[in-house]
Design a protein around this motif. Structure first.
Motif, PDB file in Angstrom:
ATOM      1  N   UNK A  24       0.805  -1.213   0.000  1.00 39.34           N
ATOM      2  CA  UNK A  24       0.000   0.000   0.000  1.00 39.34           C
ATOM      3  C   UNK A  24       0.844   1.272   0.000  1.00 39.34           C
ATOM      4  N   UNK A  25       2.051   1.190   0.550  1.00 37.76           N
ATOM      5  CA  UNK A  25       2.928   2.361   0.576  1.00 37.76           C
ATOM      6  C   UNK A  25       3.822   2.460  -0.659  1.00 37.76           C
ATOM      7  N   UNK A  26       3.693   1.522  -1.580  1.00 38.73           N
ATOM      8  CA  UNK A  26       4.578   1.520  -2.744  1.00 38.73           C
ATOM      9  C   UNK A  26       4.147   2.560  -3.773  1.00 38.73           C
ATOM     10  N   UNK A  27       5.106   3.074  -4.500  1.00 39.70           N
ATOM     11  CA  UNK A  27       4.835   4.072  -5.531  1.00 39.70           C
ATOM     12  C   UNK A  27       3.938   3.541  -6.652  1.00 39.70           C
ATOM     13  N   UNK A  28       4.120   2.288  -7.136  1.00 37.08           N
ATOM     14  CA  UNK A  28       3.219   1.816  -8.191  1.00 37.08           C
ATOM     15  C   UNK A  28       1.751   1.826  -7.762  1.00 37.08           C
ATOM     16  N   UNK A  29       1.447   1.391  -6.535  1.00 41.04           N
ATOM     17  CA  UNK A  29       0.060   1.418  -6.075  1.00 41.04           C
ATOM     18  C   UNK A  29      -0.418   2.847  -5.866  1.00 41.04           C
ATOM     19  N   UNK A  30       0.453   3.697  -5.320  1.00 43.23           N
ATOM     20  CA  UNK A  30       0.058   5.072  -5.064  1.00 43.23           C
ATOM     21  C   UNK A  30      -0.275   5.802  -6.359  1.00 43.23           C
ATOM     22  N   UNK A  31       0.416   5.472  -7.413  1.00 42.41           N
ATOM     23  CA  UNK A  31       0.143   6.098  -8.713  1.00 42.41           C
ATOM     24  C   UNK A  31      -1.277   5.786  -9.154  1.00 42.41           C
ATOM     25  N   UNK A  32      -1.737   4.548  -8.942  1.00 40.36           N
ATOM     26  CA  UNK A  32      -3.106   4.197  -9.319  1.00 40.36           C
ATOM     27  C   UNK A  32      -4.112   4.924  -8.425  1.00 40.36           C
ATOM     28  N   UNK A  33      -3.773   5.090  -7.147  1.00 41.53           N
ATOM     29  CA  UNK A  33      -4.680   5.786  -6.229  1.00 41.53           C
ATOM     30  C   UNK A  33      -4.880   7.231  -6.659  1.00 41.53           C
ATOM     31  N   UNK A  34      -3.836   7.855  -7.172  1.00 42.64           N
ATOM     32  CA  UNK A  34      -3.917   9.259  -7.575  1.00 42.64           C
ATOM     33  C   UNK A  34      -4.856   9.465  -8.764  1.00 42.64           C
ATOM     34  N   UNK A  35      -5.152   8.397  -9.471  1.00 40.62           N
ATOM     35  CA  UNK A  35      -6.098   8.484 -10.581  1.00 40.62           C
ATOM     36  C   UNK A  35      -7.541   8.484 -10.085  1.00 40.62           C
ATOM     37  N   UNK A  36      -7.728   8.108  -8.805  1.00 38.52           N
ATOM     38  CA  UNK A  36      -9.077   7.961  -8.259  1.00 38.52           C
ATOM     39  C   UNK A  36      -9.421   8.992  -7.199  1.00 38.52           C
ATOM     40  N   UNK A  37      -8.416   9.487  -6.475  1.00 40.33           N
ATOM     41  CA  UNK A  37      -8.670  10.420  -5.377  1.00 40.33           C
ATOM     42  C   UNK A  37      -8.901  11.808  -5.946  1.00 40.33           C
ATOM     43  N   UNK A  38     -10.093  12.368  -5.688  1.00 37.32           N
ATOM     44  CA  UNK A  38     -10.404  13.680  -6.236  1.00 37.32           C
ATOM     45  C   UNK A  38     -10.468  14.778  -5.199  1.00 37.32           C
TER      46      UNK A  38
END
Length: 239
Positions: free
Chosen positions: A73-87
């Protein structure tokens, strides 16, 4: 009147037993566009939690499962996907449920270095998490009986970058895809807060260089190690 060790007192009556070895994994529910990461999870000693710090728990192999999911959950690859969803400023539960956290079997698959990915991940999470005796219970649950690890910013940056590279490999990214995730060219932007901070501190986007170096090491079958000159503060002591 004396107090009872490990007990909270209310109106002279014991009301709460505190287990000094208990620990929790929590997920921060508040996020901002200026933050270095959108998804932030961590281990804390047993404590009361509010609605903006959700607890994550597991039915089996709790400490190992927590270490693996926390790193994911703290990894950059997962965080990149989260940034596509968090508004907005809330990391809502419906977003968390859609994050591409890897399934348990993925961590048991063999890494290019010849043993399961979990073997690469858990010791790094232990060192990043266990920096205080307050988390001795987490360390003990992983079978580690040594003292807490000394907090060293350079060492921690290396470990985090190694984990980012590990998860980039686990997600099947190639070098060009990883470069885009780390630092998309304008007008896009991947992690502007992190990049801006590091340019001011180091004169370079150091995380990008570190992660790509560790990724290259993995691709040729080497255990990623970014601090070859710097020895560990003390060697791990496992039961």
């Amino acid at each position: 009147m004396g107090t009872v060790p490990g007990m909270g007192l209310n109106n002279k009556a014991p009301t709460l037993h505190v287990d000094g070895q208990a620990w929790l994994q929590v997920l921060r529910g508040i996020t901002r566009s200026t933050d270095e990461h959108s998804v932030i999870s961590g281990h804390i000693p047993l404590a009361g939690l509010g609605h903006s710090a959700a607890q994550l728990d597991y039915q089996h192999a709790r400490a190992v499962a927590s270490a693996l999911v926390l790193a994911n959950m703290n990894s950059i690859p997962l965080d990149w996907t989260a940034r596509l969803s968090v508004g907005g400023t809330n990391l809502s539960y419906f977003i968390v449920k859609q994050l591409p956290v890897l399934p348990p079997k993925a961590f048991l698959e063999e890494a290019p270095v010849g043993h399961p990915w979990a073997i690469l991940i858990v010791p790094r999470v232990l060192e990043l998490s266990y920096t205080s005796y307050e988390l001795g219970g987490f360390a003990a649950d992983l079978g580690y009986n040594g003292p807490p690890f000394v907090w060293n910013d350079e060492r921690r940056h290396c470990l985090k970058s190694e984990l980012d590279a590990i998860f980039a490999c686990m997600y099947g990214l190639d070098q060009d895809e990883l470069k885009w995730i780390l630092d998309a060219p304008e007008p896009s932007a991947s992690f502007p807060g992190l990049k801006s901070k590091e340019l001011k501190l180091y004169g370079e986007y150091r995380t990008k260089r570190y992660v790509l170096k560790a990724f290259a090491q993995l691709k040729v079958g080497r255990d990623p190690h970014l601090s070859a000159v710097e020895a560990r503060s003390h060697p791990p002591q496992w039961d």
